[in-house]
Motif scaffolding. Structure first.
Motif, PDB file in Angstrom:
ATOM      1  N   TYR A 120       0.841  -1.189   0.000  1.00  0.00           N
ATOM      2  CA  TYR A 120       0.000   0.000   0.000  1.00  0.00           C
ATOM      3  C   TYR A 120       0.877   1.241   0.000  1.00  0.00           C
ATOM      4  CZ  TYR A 120       0.946   0.417   5.045  1.00  0.00           C
ATOM      5  OH  TYR A 120       1.553   0.549   6.268  1.00  0.00           O
ATOM      6  N   GLY A 121       0.307   2.339  -0.437  1.00  0.00           N
ATOM      7  CA  GLY A 121       1.062   3.584  -0.455  1.00  0.00           C
ATOM      8  C   GLY A 121       0.415   4.614  -1.354  1.00  0.00           C
ATOM      9  N   GLN A 179      -9.788   5.149   2.876  1.00  0.00           N
ATOM     10  CA  GLN A 179      -9.900   6.286   1.976  1.00  0.00           C
ATOM     11  C   GLN A 179      -9.134   7.487   2.520  1.00  0.00           C
ATOM     12  OE1 GLN A 179     -13.909   7.404   1.022  1.00  0.00           O
ATOM     13  NE2 GLN A 179     -13.316   9.307   0.016  1.00  0.00           N
ATOM     14  N   ASN A 180      -9.307   7.782   3.802  1.00  0.00           N
ATOM     15  CA  ASN A 180      -8.638   8.926   4.405  1.00  0.00           C
ATOM     16  C   ASN A 180      -7.121   8.748   4.401  1.00  0.00           C
ATOM     17  OD1 ASN A 180      -8.709  11.468   6.210  1.00  0.00           O
ATOM     18  ND2 ASN A 180      -7.526  10.011   7.432  1.00  0.00           N
ATOM     19  N   TYR A 181      -6.670   7.531   4.697  1.00  0.00           N
ATOM     20  CA  TYR A 181      -5.222   7.307   4.735  1.00  0.00           C
ATOM     21  C   TYR A 181      -4.593   7.530   3.366  1.00  0.00           C
ATOM     22  CZ  TYR A 181      -0.642   5.247   5.121  1.00  0.00           C
ATOM     23  OH  TYR A 181       0.714   5.062   5.060  1.00  0.00           O
ATOM     24  N   GLN A 184      -5.205  11.403   2.140  1.00  0.00           N
ATOM     25  CA  GLN A 184      -4.769  12.508   2.991  1.00  0.00           C
ATOM     26  C   GLN A 184      -3.498  12.188   3.773  1.00  0.00           C
ATOM     27  OE1 GLN A 184      -6.304  15.474   2.892  1.00  0.00           O
ATOM     28  NE2 GLN A 184      -7.872  14.722   1.461  1.00  0.00           N
ATOM     29  N   GLU A 185      -3.609  11.243   4.685  1.00  0.00           N
ATOM     30  CA  GLU A 185      -2.514  10.997   5.632  1.00  0.00           C
ATOM     31  C   GLU A 185      -1.244  10.525   4.951  1.00  0.00           C
ATOM     32  OE1 GLU A 185      -1.724   8.502   9.768  1.00  0.00           O
ATOM     33  OE2 GLU A 185      -3.722   8.565   8.868  1.00  0.00           O
ATOM     34  N   THR A 342       2.215   4.460   9.159  1.00  0.00           N
ATOM     35  CA  THR A 342       1.586   3.289   8.562  1.00  0.00           C
ATOM     36  C   THR A 342       0.094   3.324   8.838  1.00  0.00           C
ATOM     37  OG1 THR A 342       2.030   1.977  10.538  1.00  0.00           O
ATOM     38  CG2 THR A 342       3.657   1.890   8.800  1.00  0.00           C
ATOM     39  N   ASP A 343      -0.673   2.542   8.080  1.00  0.00           N
ATOM     40  CA  ASP A 343      -2.125   2.641   8.202  1.00  0.00           C
ATOM     41  C   ASP A 343      -2.684   1.696   9.248  1.00  0.00           C
ATOM     42  OD1 ASP A 343      -1.949   0.168   7.071  1.00  0.00           O
ATOM     43  OD2 ASP A 343      -3.457   0.523   5.532  1.00  0.00           O
TER      44      ASP A 343
END
Length: 354
Positions: A120-121, A179-181, A184-185, A342-343
């Protein structure tokens, strides 16, 4: 030439210059769980910024550690304790995921090597501001679950993943978190890392280019190495024109010193070499100079064994074995991170069981 034509040419040139100067940056994490792989940890996590490894964890050391000096500036001491705890939790979940996947694929009664992966990324184009997110799971080298950034829901390429698909797509809080990660994050963390690591990540290093050949009948390899950043084109020209026939392009691979290498292989007959001019053209993003090597005629390049690619391949395998194939500074500056990038730190959703 009329004014309109001049304006059009300037517009085209401006567009080309814009494209050439734009750089896409990335923050990616790779989780790899394995079973029965000799002399390799059962679980490995690698974090990378612009293709440079900056975080590492494995089940042998059971410690999250920085791989770049600038990472110590980007994170407070408690950061590494939190990351270690997060990765340990993921380690247990991923071990269970291999067992679950083996059952779903009717492999539970047998032995053999199995790999369960998670990537992920996000990416950020520093000029246009365009961002993208990526998230997917893989099992034994094939896509298992893929996160759709258009609908922010999961897609199951494999029938064996549909149980997980239904469960995760009904988890509204989990979908919102993902979705937010990604939107945005992750982008915020990427910009922080680029600021702290700019002396390394924003540098440019020209390549060393060589023409190599195993035997007189082998393809000729144009090998570019030692360059940074990783954005590179290694192409062939015939009599001054782009040449793609009988050309095989290799992947960009990392070197031990943080630079990169890439090769391009040309198959050409002795007659063509004698009658035409072939040359290798290497262009590195951020470096205006082109690097050219002209292929000699019948005498050819020295027959040098090509070992650089093999060495680099072993390095990348040791870093991210089994991974599925895939500048603007804040006015206030960045302070050392007090949370995880990290998420999985705050919600545990990065260590989900399938």
């Amino acid at each position: 030439m009329n004014v309109n034509m001049k304006g059009f040419i300037l517009l085209v040139l401006g567009s080309l210059l814009h494209t050439a100067s734009a750089v896409t940056h990335s923050l990616k994490y790779f989780y790899t769980a394995s079973s029965e792989v000799p002399n390799f940890p059962e679980f490995v996590v690698v974090g990378m910024v612009d293709g440079v490894q900056m975080v590492h964890y494995d089940s042998n050391s059971q410690r999250a550690v920085p791989k770049q000096d600038w990472m110590n500036k980007a994170a407070d001491p408690q950061y590494w304790e939190r990351e270690t705890g997060s990765f340990k939790g993921a380690q247990q979940s991923f071990k269970a995921n291999i067992d679950t996947a083996k059952q779903r694929f009717n492999q539970s009664g047998g032995t053999g090597v199995h790999i369960f992966q998670y990537m992920y990324g996000c990416t950020w184009e520093d000029d246009s501001g365009v961002t993208e997110g990526h998230r997917q799971y893989g099992y034994d080298g094939e896509d298992f679950l893929v996160y759709d950034m258009k609908t922010f829901t999961w897609i199951a390429p494999k029938q064996q993943a549909e149980i997980t698909l239904r469960k995760w797509n009904h988890d509204q809080s989990g979908l919102a978190f993902r979705q937010n990660y990604l939107t945005q994050e992750c982008i915020e963390w990427l910009k922080k890392y680029l600021d702290y690591g700019k002396s390394t990540l924003m540098r440019t290093v020209p390549p060393s280019v060589s023409l190599l050949q195993k035997t007189p009948s082998s393809p000729v390899t144009c090998h570019a190495t030692g360059f940074y950043p990783s954005g590179v084109m290694v192409s062939w020209q015939k009599d001054g024109q782009d040449h793609h026939e009988d050309v095989e392009y290799g992947e960009i691979l990392p070197n031990d010193d943080g630079t990169f290498q890439k090769s391009s292989h040309l198959t050409v007959t002795p007659e063509d070499r004698k009658n035409s001019k072939y040359q290798c053209l290497v262009q590195v993003k951020g470096i205006e100079e082109d690097f050219i090597k002209v292929l000699p005629g019948q005498d050819g390049p020295n027959f040098v064994p090509i070992i650089g690619g093999l060495v680099a391949l072993l390095v990348i395998v040791a870093v991210v074995v089994g991974v599925v194939i895939w500048k603007k500074k804040s006015k206030k500056g960045f302070v050392p991170a007090s949370t995880s990038d990290t998420d999985s730190e705050n919600s545990g959703k990065g260590a989900e069981k399938i």
